[in-house]
Scaffold this motif. Structure first.
Motif, PDB file in Angstrom:
ATOM      1  N   GLY A 263       0.832  -1.194   0.000  1.00 39.00           N
ATOM      2  CA  GLY A 263       0.000   0.000   0.000  1.00 39.00           C
ATOM      3  C   GLY A 263       0.868   1.246   0.000  1.00 39.00           C
ATOM      4  N   ILE A 264       1.265   1.688  -1.177  1.00 35.45           N
ATOM      5  CA  ILE A 264       2.106   2.879  -1.301  1.00 35.45           C
ATOM      6  C   ILE A 264       1.252   4.137  -1.081  1.00 35.45           C
TER       7      ILE A 264
ATOM      8  N   LEU B 120      12.163  -1.860  -0.321  1.00 36.85           N
ATOM      9  CA  LEU B 120      11.334  -3.056  -0.090  1.00 36.85           C
ATOM     10  C   LEU B 120      10.855  -3.663  -1.396  1.00 36.85           C
ATOM     11  N   ILE B 121      10.518  -2.814  -2.351  1.00 33.83           N
ATOM     12  CA  ILE B 121      10.122  -3.327  -3.662  1.00 33.83           C
ATOM     13  C   ILE B 121      11.279  -4.088  -4.298  1.00 33.83           C
ATOM     14  N   GLN B 122      12.469  -3.510  -4.239  1.00 30.45           N
ATOM     15  CA  GLN B 122      13.630  -4.157  -4.837  1.00 30.45           C
ATOM     16  C   GLN B 122      14.002  -5.445  -4.109  1.00 30.45           C
TER      17      GLN B 122
ATOM     18  N   LYS C 171       6.633 -11.264  -6.911  1.00 27.35           N
ATOM     19  CA  LYS C 171       6.013 -10.231  -7.729  1.00 27.35           C
ATOM     20  C   LYS C 171       5.519  -9.113  -6.819  1.00 27.35           C
ATOM     21  N   VAL C 172       5.636  -7.877  -7.281  1.00 28.16           N
ATOM     22  CA  VAL C 172       5.233  -6.723  -6.475  1.00 28.16           C
ATOM     23  C   VAL C 172       4.141  -5.928  -7.178  1.00 28.16           C
ATOM     24  N   CYS C 173       3.048  -5.712  -6.460  1.00 31.21           N
ATOM     25  CA  CYS C 173       1.985  -4.829  -6.923  1.00 31.21           C
ATOM     26  C   CYS C 173       1.947  -3.613  -6.006  1.00 31.21           C
ATOM     27  N   SER C 174       2.040  -2.421  -6.580  1.00 29.69           N
ATOM     28  CA  SER C 174       1.989  -1.184  -5.799  1.00 29.69           C
ATOM     29  C   SER C 174       0.602  -0.570  -5.884  1.00 29.69           C
TER      30      SER C 174
ATOM     31  N   SER D 101       6.845   7.143 -10.004  1.00 30.60           N
ATOM     32  CA  SER D 101       7.830   6.652  -9.030  1.00 30.60           C
ATOM     33  C   SER D 101       7.762   5.141  -8.876  1.00 30.60           C
ATOM     34  N   VAL D 102       6.560   4.602  -8.688  1.00 32.24           N
ATOM     35  CA  VAL D 102       6.465   3.154  -8.473  1.00 32.24           C
ATOM     36  C   VAL D 102       6.827   2.387  -9.745  1.00 32.24           C
TER      37      VAL D 102
END
Length: 328
Positions: free
Chosen positions: A176-177, A200-202, A210-213, A233-234
């Motif tokens: 939750g960005i 944290l994403i990296q 997998k990362v969902c922002s 940014s994300v």
């Protein structure tokens, strides 16, 4: 005469299209809400009261069906007396929802979505048992875990990376960005800033996750340029997926108080659609778009009223995207 080939349509990689390519079949996310989970900005660890817009019951279809427990978990606890209850809830919620989607829509594959509250904010041993059990349920192809960037330890990412590799299943971390502006995060009582979002994403991606922002359009005092900068940014942080939704106002929240006092005006449908069109022009076709709309279909919604029906939102959004040469 304009040659259609000179103006190719940009087809976005929706979550549905992604799953069809990845798994060969339609995949349905099954939202799970478990007893004992909360957030560090609700229990007083970093703040109290939660985000000013927060009312988990408004977006979780299962949360209000479960019995309420006074005990709330946090990562420092050494024991969890709710674990067996949680495991049973996980199984029950999965089976009744998957049975429904199979019988009504013929869906055969599922991804379990730990949705409500902060789903990494619990004892490490509890999280390991819950995530492992979830992947063992029939016809499950992966997990999606909703959390915050101040509530994830590298030890947990190590475990999830190993779990994904050993099981051969897919694991998404949904961060939750909301915004990349510290002043906005402070105003909405987020309880943390932007300091570790990118790292944290990296770190998640390094472990094969997998990362969902998640980002929100319409946050107080933000301009369109600020909202698009959060998206930019994300994307620069190499998020694999994006989830965008409008800020709507639910009764009995701090945001509702601001609205009643005339101190907050929600985003209009026209402005939101304009932002979505601009966003999808920016988002690469390799990035999975999990959603571009949100709402709540009950009388707790105060404003904007256009968030009452997501189908109306999506019709208007798709029409505008089609005019812009984008297929969603």
């Amino acid at each position: 005469m304009v040659n259609i080939s000179d103006n190719p349509v940009k087809q976005m990689l929706t979550f549905g299209r992604y799953c069809k390519r990845r798994f060969g079949k339609r995949v349905r996310k099954i939202p799970i809400a478990l007893a004992g989970f909360t957030c560090p900005n609700i229990d007083g660890s970093v703040a109290r009261g939660g985000c000013i817009f927060c009312k988990n019951e408004s977006f979780s279809p299962t949360l209000d069906k479960e019995p309420k427990f006074a005990l709330k978990l946090n990562p420092k606890m050494t024991e969890n007396p709710l674990l067996e209850t949680q495991l049973q809830q996980l199984q029950n919620q999965y089976h009744w929802q998957s049975d429904f989607h199979y019988n009504k829509f013929g869906v055969e594959k599922y991804m379990i979505y730990f949705q409500s509250f902060t789903n990494t904010y619990a004892p490490f041993e509890t999280l390991k048992k819950l995530y492992t059990r979830a992947l063992e349920l029939p016809n499950v192809v992966g997990l999606s875990i909703g959390t915050r960037t101040d509530s994830v330890e590298l030890e947990l990412l190590d475990f999830l990376g190993d779990l994904a590799q050993k099981s051969g299943q897919e694991i998404w971390i949904e961060y939750g960005i909301q915004s990349v502006y510290d002043e906005t995060l402070k105003f909405i009582n987020r309880g943390h800033g932007t300091e570790n979002m990118e790292s944290l994403i990296q770190e998640s991606k390094k472990r094969g996750l997998k990362v969902c922002s998640h980002i929100i359009y319409g946050l107080p005092k933000e301009t369109k340029a600020m909202m698009l900068h959060t998206l930019d940014s994300v994307l620069k942080w190499e998020s694999d997926g994006i989830k965008i939704h409008p800020l709507y106002i639910i009764e009995k929240t701090m945001l509702a108080n601001l609205y009643h006092q005339g101190e907050y005006q929600p985003i209009s449908l026209g402005d939101y659609i304009e932002l979505i069109v601009e966003s999808l022009k920016i988002i690469p076709q390799s990035v999975v778009i999990h959603r571009v709309s949100a709402g709540v279909r009950n009388d707790t919604l105060l404003a904007p009223k256009w968030c009452f029906d997501k189908n109306i939102q999506m019709r208007s959004i798709r029409d505008a995207l089609r005019d812009a040469g984008i297929e969603y």
